[in-house]
Design an enzyme around this catalytic site. Sequence first.
Site, short mmCIF file in Angstrom:
data_model
loop_
_atom_site.label_atom_id
_atom_site.label_comp_id
_atom_site.label_asym_id
_atom_site.label_seq_id
_atom_site.Cartn_x
_atom_site.Cartn_y
_atom_site.Cartn_z
N LYS A 76 0.87 -1.18 0.00
CA LYS A 76 0.00 0.00 0.00
C LYS A 76 0.90 1.22 0.00
O LYS A 76 1.44 1.62 1.02
CB LYS A 76 -0.93 0.03 1.22
CG LYS A 76 -2.11 0.96 0.92
CD LYS A 76 -2.55 1.84 2.06
CE LYS A 76 -1.66 2.90 2.55
NZ LYS A 76 -1.58 4.12 1.71
N GLU A 130 10.14 1.33 10.25
CA GLU A 130 11.17 2.34 9.93
C GLU A 130 10.49 3.69 10.09
O GLU A 130 9.63 4.03 9.29
CB GLU A 130 11.66 2.19 8.49
CG GLU A 130 12.34 0.89 8.18
CD GLU A 130 13.71 0.77 8.79
OE1 GLU A 130 14.20 1.75 9.39
OE2 GLU A 130 14.29 -0.33 8.69
N GLU A 144 10.68 16.39 14.27
CA GLU A 144 11.05 16.16 12.87
C GLU A 144 10.25 17.13 12.00
O GLU A 144 9.02 17.11 12.02
CB GLU A 144 10.70 14.72 12.49
CG GLU A 144 11.15 14.36 11.10
CD GLU A 144 10.76 12.93 10.71
OE1 GLU A 144 9.62 12.52 10.98
OE2 GLU A 144 11.61 12.26 10.11
P1 NAD Z 1 2.70 8.50 7.45
O1 NAD Z 1 3.04 7.76 8.70
O2 NAD Z 1 1.68 9.54 7.49
O3 NAD Z 1 2.21 7.46 6.33
C1 NAD Z 1 3.01 6.33 5.97
C2 NAD Z 1 2.10 5.29 5.32
O4 NAD Z 1 1.19 4.80 6.29
C3 NAD Z 1 1.25 5.83 4.17
O5 NAD Z 1 1.15 4.85 3.15
C4 NAD Z 1 -0.11 6.04 4.85
O6 NAD Z 1 -1.18 6.00 3.94
C5 NAD Z 1 -0.14 4.86 5.80
N1 NAD Z 1 -1.06 5.00 6.93
C6 NAD Z 1 -1.52 6.13 7.52
N2 NAD Z 1 -2.38 5.83 8.51
C7 NAD Z 1 -2.44 4.47 8.57
C8 NAD Z 1 -3.15 3.55 9.38
N3 NAD Z 1 -3.96 3.95 10.36
N4 NAD Z 1 -2.98 2.24 9.17
C9 NAD Z 1 -2.15 1.80 8.20
N5 NAD Z 1 -1.47 2.62 7.38
C10 NAD Z 1 -1.61 3.94 7.57
O7 NAD Z 1 4.09 9.02 6.89
P2 NAD Z 1 4.36 9.94 5.62
O8 NAD Z 1 3.87 11.30 5.97
O9 NAD Z 1 3.87 9.27 4.38
O10 NAD Z 1 5.95 9.92 5.55
C11 NAD Z 1 6.75 10.72 6.33
C12 NAD Z 1 7.27 9.97 7.55
O11 NAD Z 1 7.93 8.77 7.16
C13 NAD Z 1 8.30 10.77 8.31
O12 NAD Z 1 8.07 10.70 9.70
C14 NAD Z 1 9.60 10.07 7.98
O13 NAD Z 1 10.62 10.22 8.91
C15 NAD Z 1 9.18 8.66 7.83
N6 NAD Z 1 10.14 7.94 7.02
C16 NAD Z 1 10.97 7.02 7.61
C17 NAD Z 1 11.91 6.34 6.86
C18 NAD Z 1 12.83 5.30 7.47
O14 NAD Z 1 13.39 4.50 6.73
N7 NAD Z 1 13.02 5.28 8.76
C19 NAD Z 1 12.00 6.59 5.51
C20 NAD Z 1 11.16 7.53 4.94
C21 NAD Z 1 10.23 8.19 5.71
#
Ligand code: NAD
Length: 481
Positions: free
Chosen positions: A177, A252, A385
Amino acid sequence: MKVQFKDLFIDGQFVPSKSGRTFATTNPATGQHLADLAEAGVEDVDAAVAAARKAFEGGAWPKMHARERGKLLIRIAERLMARADEVATLETLDNGKPIFESRQIDIPSSADVLFYYGGWADKLTGSTLPLTPDAFQFTLREPVGVVGAITPWNFPLLLAVWKIAPALASGCTVVLKPASLTPLSCLAFGDVCREAGLPPGVLNIVPGPGGTAGQRLIEHPGVDKIAFTGSVEVGKRVAAACAPGLKRLTLELGGKSPNVVFADGDLEAAARGALSGIFYGKGEVCAAGSRLLVEASAHDALVQTIAEKAKKMVAGDPLNPKTRLGSLVSEEQRRSVMGYVEKAQAEGATLVAGGHPTAVNGAGAFHEATIFDGVTPEMTIAREEIFGPVLSVLTFRDEAEAAAIGNATVYGLAAGVWTRDVSKAHRMARVLKAGTVWINTYNFYDPALPFGGFKQSGFGRELGAAALEQYTEQKSVWLKL
Ligand code: NAD
């Protein structure tokens, strides 16, 4: 460019959502509508999981020789590189990142990860343990099953491939997803896999809202493991949702990584590393060196240099190969970044570069490369962040204070150290609580090197041999002779 793949990818076919619902994806650099895409609902996720389960239990995939699985991954990598211009362009249109990054880094790095795990597929072994004369004890390494992969919008294809490649090399099947803001490159990747001959159901791709499609994936009893990359906030919800079924889970999450510059370092290289550490990927990088810790005696010269260089980093059209600073992923993300800039000023940090939203050809969610000096560890911009092009400069007096400030965060994803003193470099690498420590460089990755977080930056590791552990179970067999 016309968007070709707009439907869900389930069981080897592009199909509309069962509800017929669609959602729009836009180009953040222009605000222009790119395409209406099928929106996965609960019933589509169920169909994708059923296809992945069927492919895991029977058909071509479990019967395939491990080496053939490896060759297939390599073929996918080759097809991806053959279509690199197409996929990179989709990535840039959807995310706003410079085409230089998509074409020269994201897509080739995705292919490299597939090449790397292609080589692993026939090298996953158990062991024999000569324990007692009356028995033969050995271990088997088996795929964990159906993997639910949930990914963010900052490296849409690359972070999906970090999960898909080791999962497939291990013999798992996957339901992906992708983030709703940036699903285009992943859908095109589905077509790349189909073209390379991946059997139906082995990879399924269901773009849709996190709260419905994502939530269904983590709660689905037919999913054996969740591999999640995203924010800490959602990561905690994912962990809670996995708990009732004790679903395997790797997380992650975010970061607030310290990039530590000692006065005995190569300060010109450190200045370049400080800038690329935060402004690469517009700062929308989980491992961004968002806190620059500078030894007091080097502070004035270094801050002057990076402020001058940051002022020259002008945002440009992401499709122009010369552009190095693209558009943030959305207007909402830009508003969030602007909120942090305001808060930093209200809390007394000194703005030395940037600080404003900007536009290219009169449009887009662009933001200037921004640097705040005089930041203290208590300030919001030193703790939270931002996920945008905003650097916080803090000062330290000695090694102990550098380590203390560096570790004064709930995160622990990455860190940088700049020094010519090799003993100090080793001491800092040991003391910094982070999954990756770069010394005299920043933001380098390799498929062979494990990547992941300490503390609230997550648990489990992606990449390297370590990732294969996360997609396999060990079984001990005791055979009485
Ligand atoms: P997010 O947590 O908002 O979303 C990540 C994913 O989770 C998306 O596909 C979203 O649709 C899904 N999601 C949201 N709510 C959910 C739920 N209740 N159940 C299941 N899935 C759900 O993150 P974002 O805004 O897309 O990305 C930014 C974040 O990702 C930042 O905090 C960044 O640090 C982190 N990030 C971490 C790494 C790593 O490798 N550690 C890499 C890239 C980004």
